[in-house]
Design a protein around this motif. Structure first.
Motif, short mmCIF file in Angstrom:
data_model
loop_
_atom_site.label_atom_id
_atom_site.label_comp_id
_atom_site.label_asym_id
_atom_site.label_seq_id
_atom_site.Cartn_x
_atom_site.Cartn_y
_atom_site.Cartn_z
N GLU A 89 17.84 14.71 4.67
CA GLU A 89 16.99 15.14 5.78
C GLU A 89 17.02 14.11 6.91
O GLU A 89 17.01 14.49 8.09
CB GLU A 89 15.55 15.35 5.29
CG GLU A 89 15.39 16.55 4.38
CD GLU A 89 14.05 16.61 3.68
OE1 GLU A 89 13.70 17.71 3.23
OE2 GLU A 89 13.36 15.57 3.56
N MET A 90 17.06 12.84 6.56
CA MET A 90 17.15 11.78 7.56
C MET A 90 18.44 11.94 8.37
O MET A 90 18.44 11.77 9.60
CB MET A 90 17.10 10.41 6.90
CG MET A 90 17.06 9.25 7.85
SD MET A 90 16.73 7.65 7.06
CE MET A 90 18.17 7.46 6.00
N ALA A 91 19.52 12.29 7.70
CA ALA A 91 20.80 12.51 8.40
C ALA A 91 20.70 13.70 9.35
O ALA A 91 21.18 13.64 10.49
CB ALA A 91 21.92 12.73 7.39
N VAL A 92 20.06 14.78 8.90
CA VAL A 92 19.91 15.98 9.74
C VAL A 92 19.06 15.67 10.97
O VAL A 92 19.44 16.01 12.09
CB VAL A 92 19.29 17.15 8.92
CG1 VAL A 92 18.90 18.30 9.83
CG2 VAL A 92 20.26 17.62 7.85
N ILE A 141 18.73 14.74 16.83
CA ILE A 141 18.23 13.94 17.95
C ILE A 141 19.39 13.49 18.83
O ILE A 141 19.32 13.59 20.06
CB ILE A 141 17.43 12.72 17.44
CG1 ILE A 141 16.09 13.18 16.83
CG2 ILE A 141 17.20 11.71 18.56
CD1 ILE A 141 15.36 12.10 16.07
N LEU A 142 20.44 12.99 18.22
CA LEU A 142 21.59 12.51 19.00
C LEU A 142 22.25 13.65 19.77
O LEU A 142 22.62 13.48 20.93
CB LEU A 142 22.59 11.82 18.08
CG LEU A 142 22.13 10.49 17.50
CD1 LEU A 142 23.10 9.99 16.44
CD2 LEU A 142 21.96 9.45 18.60
N LYS A 143 22.38 14.80 19.14
CA LYS A 143 22.98 15.95 19.83
C LYS A 143 22.10 16.43 20.97
O LYS A 143 22.58 16.76 22.05
CB LYS A 143 23.25 17.08 18.83
CG LYS A 143 24.45 16.81 17.95
CD LYS A 143 24.74 17.98 17.02
CE LYS A 143 25.97 17.70 16.19
NZ LYS A 143 26.30 18.82 15.29
N ALA A 144 20.77 16.45 20.75
CA ALA A 144 19.83 16.87 21.80
C ALA A 144 19.88 15.92 22.99
O ALA A 144 19.69 16.33 24.14
CB ALA A 144 18.41 16.97 21.25
N ALA A 145 20.14 14.65 22.72
CA ALA A 145 20.24 13.64 23.78
C ALA A 145 21.60 13.70 24.49
O ALA A 145 21.82 12.99 25.47
CB ALA A 145 20.02 12.25 23.20
N ARG A 196 25.03 19.28 4.92
CA ARG A 196 26.40 18.83 4.68
C ARG A 196 27.07 18.27 5.94
O ARG A 196 27.64 17.18 5.92
CB ARG A 196 27.22 19.98 4.10
CG ARG A 196 27.98 19.56 2.87
CD ARG A 196 28.64 20.72 2.15
NE ARG A 196 27.81 21.02 0.98
CZ ARG A 196 27.42 22.22 0.62
NH1 ARG A 196 27.79 23.26 1.29
NH2 ARG A 196 26.67 22.38 -0.44
N ASP A 197 27.02 19.03 7.02
CA ASP A 197 27.67 18.58 8.26
C ASP A 197 27.04 17.29 8.78
O ASP A 197 27.74 16.38 9.22
CB ASP A 197 27.60 19.65 9.34
CG ASP A 197 28.52 20.83 9.06
OD1 ASP A 197 29.46 20.69 8.25
OD2 ASP A 197 28.29 21.90 9.66
N ALA A 198 25.71 17.21 8.73
CA ALA A 198 25.02 16.03 9.23
C ALA A 198 25.36 14.79 8.40
O ALA A 198 25.61 13.72 8.96
CB ALA A 198 23.51 16.26 9.23
N VAL A 199 25.38 14.93 7.09
CA VAL A 199 25.73 13.80 6.23
C VAL A 199 27.16 13.36 6.52
O VAL A 199 27.44 12.17 6.65
CB VAL A 199 25.53 14.14 4.73
CG1 VAL A 199 26.11 13.05 3.84
CG2 VAL A 199 24.05 14.35 4.42
#
Length: 89
Positions: free
Chosen positions: A11-14, A19-23, A47-50
């Motif tokens: 969840e931390m990875a997601v 956040i990074l994508k929104a920025a 999966r993708d975020a990790v």
């Protein structure tokens, strides 16, 4: 995700990826995708975020060769992730 409960490593990875994508930040690819011993345990939604977080060098596996996706994220892990995202380490 419930507001008052701890978060897992996946969840931390997601959250960090979103956040990074929104920025508007591009996630760097410093490493090839890592096959952890517990990769099949990573939830489909994470999966993708990790993968992005490990490829970017933001999240590392544990010494056992696992990523421990369902384990609770520790304060130390969260602090290191924030520092890496900010480019401090």
């Amino acid at each position: 995700m419930k507001i008052r409960r701890s978060i897992t490593r996946e969840e931390m990875a997601v959250i960090t990826t979103r956040i990074l994508k929104a920025a508007g930040d591009e996630l760097p690819k410093k490493h090839e995708a890592v096959k952890f011993s517990d990769t099949p345990l990573i939830s489909a939604f994470a999966r993708d975020a990790v993968n992005l977080m490990t490829e970017g060098g933001f999240i590392e596996g544990r010494s056992s060769g696992s990523v421990a996706p369902k384990s609770q994220a520790t304060r130390a892990e969260a602090a290191v992730l924030v520092a890496r995202v900010m480019g401090l380490i």
